[in-house]
Design a protein around this motif. Sequence first.
Motif, short mmCIF file in Angstrom:
data_model
loop_
_atom_site.label_atom_id
_atom_site.label_comp_id
_atom_site.label_asym_id
_atom_site.label_seq_id
_atom_site.Cartn_x
_atom_site.Cartn_y
_atom_site.Cartn_z
N ALA A 193 0.82 -1.22 0.00
CA ALA A 193 0.00 0.00 0.00
C ALA A 193 0.84 1.26 0.00
O ALA A 193 0.39 2.32 -0.46
N ARG A 194 2.07 1.21 0.51
CA ARG A 194 2.92 2.42 0.53
C ARG A 194 4.16 2.26 -0.37
O ARG A 194 5.17 2.92 -0.17
N THR A 195 4.04 1.40 -1.35
CA THR A 195 5.12 1.15 -2.29
C THR A 195 4.93 1.97 -3.56
O THR A 195 3.83 2.04 -4.10
N ASP A 196 6.01 2.59 -4.04
CA ASP A 196 5.94 3.39 -5.26
C ASP A 196 5.96 2.53 -6.52
O ASP A 196 5.37 2.90 -7.53
#
Length: 276
Positions: free
Chosen positions: A25-28
């Motif tokens: 969810a917080r991966t680019d």
Amino acid sequence: PEGFRLDQRLEWQLYYAASIKPVVARTDWIFTVSEWSRRDIARHMRYPLERISVVYNWLEEHYAPATPEHVADVRRRYKLPERFVFTLGSEYRYKNTEGLLRAFAGLVERHPDVQLVLKIGQPQQFMPLIRSLGLEDRVTILGFVADADLPAVYTAATVFAFPSFYEGFGLPPLEAMLCGAPVVASRSSSIPEVVGTAALTFDPADTREFCQQLDRALGDAALRERMRSDGLVQARTFSVTRGIQETLAVYRQVLGVRTYAPRPFAPTRDPIGAPR
């Protein structure tokens, strides 16, 4: 999932829910090893497909056709037959070892000089099936094989078989092709991306087709020679140079979209006061 116990499935579902999904969810950007896996990740993780890149696996340099001397030495030490179908696998259902045994049983009369050599986990699980198929004298189960000897086992094999229902990439057929083994492989999941047109392929749920493709490869020396040559060409496209270039290209693309401000260096201390 139907190939795993309920407790295993619950444990892995909890692990993904607690660990993997919050990270995603917080991966680019995400790297993965095949187009099949890329689409699986997008579907199961609900992650944008356009932010997932494929960088294929590659192998260490010792995967190459073994010398005749090394093959002869390995054949003697591991008691390998002169002609054999080789496979690497496990006890898990998705590896389809049962399908391989049933396909091999269908061609033993046509190829009485060919053995099946298995390097699999938990081989005792398959002994009842081996006995019921009458293959006790036609199956050799390898124990430990040193990493340095595995290329020679591949090179010695008449055919390498890879019958999996599912693989995220599938390193063994790549290993086999790099070592000059003709490959007969399942055309499911990511495996066609690995073998290209260099292997004979089959539907892993179709034992009859699997048997037919093994029969073709075992019965035609000219075909096996062509498969060896084509396999080496295909396998060598999975190079470390290609992997590095593709990885750097994605890094540049991501950095062009988002700027990362470097954090100033400052020495820290661990809980007992020692510098870290």
